[in-house]
Design an enzyme around this catalytic site. Sequence first.
Site, short mmCIF file in Angstrom:
data_model
loop_
_atom_site.label_atom_id
_atom_site.label_comp_id
_atom_site.label_asym_id
_atom_site.label_seq_id
_atom_site.Cartn_x
_atom_site.Cartn_y
_atom_site.Cartn_z
N CYS A 1 -10.92 -50.38 -25.18
CA CYS A 1 -11.49 -49.19 -26.09
C CYS A 1 -11.44 -50.76 -27.06
O CYS A 1 -10.27 -50.99 -27.43
CB CYS A 1 -10.91 -48.02 -26.27
SG CYS A 1 -10.75 -47.16 -27.68
N GLU A 2 -12.15 -50.48 -28.07
CA GLU A 2 -12.02 -51.17 -29.28
C GLU A 2 -11.62 -50.67 -30.13
O GLU A 2 -10.72 -51.04 -31.43
CB GLU A 2 -13.78 -51.62 -29.49
CG GLU A 2 -14.27 -50.09 -30.48
CD GLU A 2 -15.84 -50.52 -30.96
OE1 GLU A 2 -16.03 -49.68 -31.78
OE2 GLU A 2 -17.09 -50.93 -30.56
N HIS A 3 -11.25 -48.85 -30.11
CA HIS A 3 -10.22 -48.25 -31.37
C HIS A 3 -7.78 -48.77 -31.38
O HIS A 3 -8.45 -48.62 -32.27
CB HIS A 3 -10.49 -46.69 -31.65
CG HIS A 3 -12.18 -46.88 -31.36
ND1 HIS A 3 -12.63 -45.94 -30.75
CD2 HIS A 3 -12.51 -46.90 -32.88
CE1 HIS A 3 -14.06 -45.69 -31.87
NE2 HIS A 3 -13.99 -46.39 -32.35
N HIS A 4 -7.98 -48.76 -30.33
CA HIS A 4 -6.62 -48.85 -30.28
C HIS A 4 -6.29 -50.22 -29.03
O HIS A 4 -5.84 -50.37 -28.61
CB HIS A 4 -6.09 -47.86 -29.63
CG HIS A 4 -6.66 -46.80 -30.31
ND1 HIS A 4 -7.13 -45.63 -29.85
CD2 HIS A 4 -5.87 -45.90 -31.11
CE1 HIS A 4 -7.16 -44.36 -31.28
NE2 HIS A 4 -6.04 -44.88 -31.50
N HIS B 1 -9.42 -42.44 -20.41
CA HIS B 1 -8.67 -43.24 -21.54
C HIS B 1 -7.70 -42.85 -22.07
O HIS B 1 -7.16 -42.17 -22.03
CB HIS B 1 -9.86 -42.53 -22.92
CG HIS B 1 -10.72 -42.96 -22.53
ND1 HIS B 1 -12.02 -43.56 -23.60
CD2 HIS B 1 -12.25 -41.87 -22.11
CE1 HIS B 1 -13.48 -43.51 -23.47
NE2 HIS B 1 -13.14 -42.80 -22.42
N GLN C 1 -17.52 -45.74 -24.59
CA GLN C 1 -17.94 -45.66 -23.35
C GLN C 1 -19.47 -45.33 -24.21
O GLN C 1 -20.25 -45.83 -23.10
CB GLN C 1 -17.04 -44.48 -23.39
CG GLN C 1 -17.35 -44.36 -22.10
CD GLN C 1 -17.34 -42.27 -20.96
OE1 GLN C 1 -15.94 -42.62 -21.24
NE2 GLN C 1 -17.61 -41.81 -20.82
N CYS D 1 -5.65 -44.55 -24.65
CA CYS D 1 -5.50 -44.13 -25.56
C CYS D 1 -5.44 -42.99 -25.48
O CYS D 1 -4.54 -42.01 -26.36
CB CYS D 1 -6.53 -44.56 -26.67
SG CYS D 1 -7.91 -44.03 -25.80
#
Length: 184
Positions: free
Chosen positions: A72-75, A140, A113, A142
């Site tokens: 995941c690019e956010h976390h 996920h 995703q 995260c």
Amino acid sequence: MDSERIQNLVRELIIEIGEDPTREGLRDTPERIAKMYREIFSGYDAPSELEVQFCEDSDVVVARDIQFYSMCEHHMMPFYGKISIAYSPNGRVFGISKLVRVVEKYAKRLQIQERLTKNVADELYSRGVRGVAVFADAEHLCMKMRGVRNHAKVTSAAYRGIFESREEKDTILSMIRRRASDPI
């Protein structure tokens, strides 16, 4: 990817979280992480493998439950699951392993995703097929390990070409949902 730079950054991170990067259990961790990053982010350099096609026509080809792992690019935490692909060839079919490689190419990047689903559909559709439908089901970490700490699964879909019509979507969805043990 600069392995030495990654190792130095990981050593700094280990120090910042209050650990000693020279202790036995952590001594080789920066090198292991650099090697791991080369592997799990190898999708940026992956070529398209869809040039390998075979003269054959079919109404629909479905490859179900292609496993994937992504970050995941956010976390920068993993998400993982299965992708199913349906496509309508236009006189040529792809080697089945090539479908897996397309999924891996986009999964091995910092990703979300929804974009992963779209990337796979777009690449296949760009090869001249009549239609493509891609479905991704994922979990996920995260969401599981932090924040809401929930075990929800996420489903995303992308439709291209002839599969964009409601009737075709329904047909493709029933094919994807069919269990392997069900009669055809």
